[in-house]
Scaffold this active site. Structure first.
Site, mmCIF file in Angstrom:
data_model
loop_
_atom_site.group_PDB
_atom_site.id
_atom_site.type_symbol
_atom_site.label_atom_id
_atom_site.label_comp_id
_atom_site.label_asym_id
_atom_site.label_seq_id
_atom_site.Cartn_x
_atom_site.Cartn_y
_atom_site.Cartn_z
ATOM 1 N N GLY A 76 0.801 -1.225 0.000
ATOM 2 C CA GLY A 76 0.000 0.000 0.000
ATOM 3 C C GLY A 76 0.831 1.271 0.000
ATOM 4 N N GLY A 86 -2.583 -7.314 0.411
ATOM 5 C CA GLY A 86 -2.345 -8.506 1.223
ATOM 6 C C GLY A 86 -1.890 -9.713 0.408
HETATM 7 P P1 ADP Z 1 3.777 -1.071 2.706
HETATM 8 O O1 ADP Z 1 2.391 -0.525 3.015
HETATM 9 O O2 ADP Z 1 4.236 -0.643 1.357
HETATM 10 O O3 ADP Z 1 3.868 -2.562 2.923
HETATM 11 P P2 ADP Z 1 4.751 -0.383 5.364
HETATM 12 O O4 ADP Z 1 3.333 -0.179 5.810
HETATM 13 O O5 ADP Z 1 5.476 -1.546 5.884
HETATM 14 O O6 ADP Z 1 4.804 -0.370 3.749
HETATM 15 O O7 ADP Z 1 5.640 0.878 5.786
HETATM 16 C C1 ADP Z 1 5.310 2.203 5.513
HETATM 17 C C2 ADP Z 1 5.476 3.092 6.714
HETATM 18 O O8 ADP Z 1 6.800 3.022 7.238
HETATM 19 C C3 ADP Z 1 5.246 4.534 6.357
HETATM 20 O O9 ADP Z 1 4.147 5.029 7.096
HETATM 21 C C4 ADP Z 1 6.541 5.240 6.737
HETATM 22 O O10 ADP Z 1 6.341 6.507 7.304
HETATM 23 C C5 ADP Z 1 7.112 4.296 7.770
HETATM 24 N N1 ADP Z 1 8.556 4.527 7.935
HETATM 25 C C6 ADP Z 1 9.536 4.283 7.044
HETATM 26 N N2 ADP Z 1 10.722 4.663 7.525
HETATM 27 C C7 ADP Z 1 10.516 5.166 8.766
HETATM 28 C C8 ADP Z 1 11.371 5.710 9.778
HETATM 29 N N3 ADP Z 1 12.673 5.811 9.603
HETATM 30 N N4 ADP Z 1 10.802 6.120 10.917
HETATM 31 C C9 ADP Z 1 9.455 5.999 11.096
HETATM 32 N N5 ADP Z 1 8.606 5.495 10.188
HETATM 33 C C10 ADP Z 1 9.127 5.077 9.026
#
Ligand code: ADP
Ligand code: MG
Length: 392
Positions: free
Chosen positions: A350, A373
């Site tokens: 997402g 998912g």
């Molecule tokens: P996806 O939805 O693509 O699978 P995730 O939900 O695992 O991705 O991760 C996305 C979140 O990770 C974002 O909200 C982003 O702000 C957070 N994030 C990435 N790096 C950091 C960081 N260094 N500190 C805090 N939050 C982080």
């Protein structure tokens, strides 16, 4: 990867049950984004062109096994007719006799499969009933394939089954990325937490040549090695797990890459005053919000060496400018290599898809999965029931 497609099955004169994902956003009873509807058009047209009668099965929202009028697929009928440029017959309670009485080039839309608890329970009676409505089953809903429901898995076990065009495209792209990839293969994994992506990391270290760890989860790995991460988002209780992953990766011949420089700030907000420091030099009162330019340069060097890339999870807090810089720069480098024909690139998740759109590069990747998912479970190496049921 053995599964049949539209090309492998004779459809003339047949009723083709077709599971699609038209779970579109609605506001006040009107579809606000037709992307998912537009994407199923080629499959529907192809089936009609081959003489099949299309009966669409789909869900909308989470009615939890009850009839919820605001989640009726009747509301989607006008948008579907507009996209297909033809009339769609809506059947609240379908019967085979009713379907048989319709002209052969008809498109039928059946009411929300989730209006009964039998759908998500994968109830054999419901699967039997659905199977009785058609002659063959086409699954074009990869995004629903990680759930064994009556309309995704149950019915596929009862009728000759095959993949629709969208499902076919997704499966081929995913196979090229992780099933049978051209090597070297690099995976980029970022995002907030290690704990939500343990299975994913475990599967990847066994399969990829390079694993880039970024985002908040990189902090957990750094902290686990005794490196100062100040007030960064990091899961201290995952230290042992992180160290185990590092050891297992070494044994598996997977090279792990962590940030070598980081962007730190004192507040978790857009435009917070920030500085770039070498990893290990994060002040005790600061937090790491992004990877630095030296890390990005290192990633560009790795990407240029690889033939296939798979990406899930942003490299920093990309929602807050300027902490999207590393994610955007790395994404642009992937896009450039892909356009030049040097890299096969597949991404999903997402927030990842949002970040790539923000970087303006989504269309330059080889394939972007919007399956959420289902994409993550596939990256975890899990068998997707809806896909397994199509296997020949
Ligand atoms: P996806 O939805 O693509 O699978 P995730 O939900 O695992 O991705 O991760 C996305 C979140 O990770 C974002 O909200 C982003 O702000 C957070 N994030 C990435 N790096 C950091 C960081 N260094 N500190 C805090 N939050 C982080
Ligand atoms: Mg997310």
């Amino acid at each position: 990867m053995g599964f049949k497609t539209i090309d492998d099955v004779a459809l003339a004169g047949k009723v083709v049950l077709t599971r699609v994902d038209i779970n579109v956003p609605m506001e006040g009873g009107v579809v606000t984004d037709t992307t998912r509807i537009d994407k199923i058009v080629p499959t529907v047209e192809d089936i009609i062109a081959r003489g099949g009668k299309v009966v669409l099965l789909a869900h909308l929202g989470r009615p939890k096994g009850k009839v919820v009028p605001e989640m009726s697929l009747k509301l989607v009928q006008p948008a579907l007719e507009a996209a297909l440029k033809r009339k769609v017959v809506f059947l609240e309670r379908p019967s085979r006799a009713e379907i048989d009485a319709l002209p052969q080039d008809s498109v039928v839309l059946v009411e929300n499969t989730r209006f009964t608890p039998m759908e998500e329970a994968n109830d054999p009676q419901m699967a039997q009933f659905l199977a009785s409505l058609g002659d063959v089953f086409c699954n074009d809903a990869f995004s629903a394939a990680h759930r064994a429901h009556a309309s995704t898995e149950g019915v596929a076990r009862l009728l000759p089954s095959f993949a629709g065009r969208l499902m076919e495209e997704e499966l081929r792209a995913l196979d090229a990325a992780l099933g049978n990839p051209a090597r070297p293969l690099v995976a980029v994994v970022g995002g907030a937490k290690v704990s939500t992506k343990l299975d994913l990391l475990g599967n990847l270290i066994a399969r990829v040549d390079h694993l880039v760890i970024g985002g908040g989860m990189a902090n957990t790995f750094l902290a686990a090695q005794g490196i100062e991460v100040g007030k960064s988002l990091a899961e201290r209780d995952m230290a042992e797990t992180a160290r185990t992953i590092l050891t297992r990766a070494r044994t598996a011949g997977c090279k792990i890459h962590l940030p070598i420089d980081v962007v730190v700030a004192r507040e978790f907000k857009a435009h917070a005053p920030n500085e770039t420091v070498p990893v290990g030099a994060c002040p005790a009162d600061a937090m790491i919000l992004d990877a630095g330019p030296a890390t990005v340069a290192e990633l560009e060097r790795i990407f240029a060496m690889c033939k296939t890339l798979i990406w899930n999870g942003p490299l920093g807090a990309f929602e807050l400018e300027p902490f999207d810089a590393a994610t955007v720069a790395a994404a642009r480098s992937v896009a450039e290599l892909t356009r030049a024909g040097k890299l096969v690139s597949v991404a999903g998740g997402g927030d990842t898809v949002a970040a790539l759109n923000q970087a303006g590069v989504a269309s330059s990747f080889t394939f972007i999965s919007t399956a959420g998912g289902a994409f993550l479970e596939w990256m975890e190496g899990k068998e997707l029931p809806g896909v397994a049921a199509l296997q020949v």
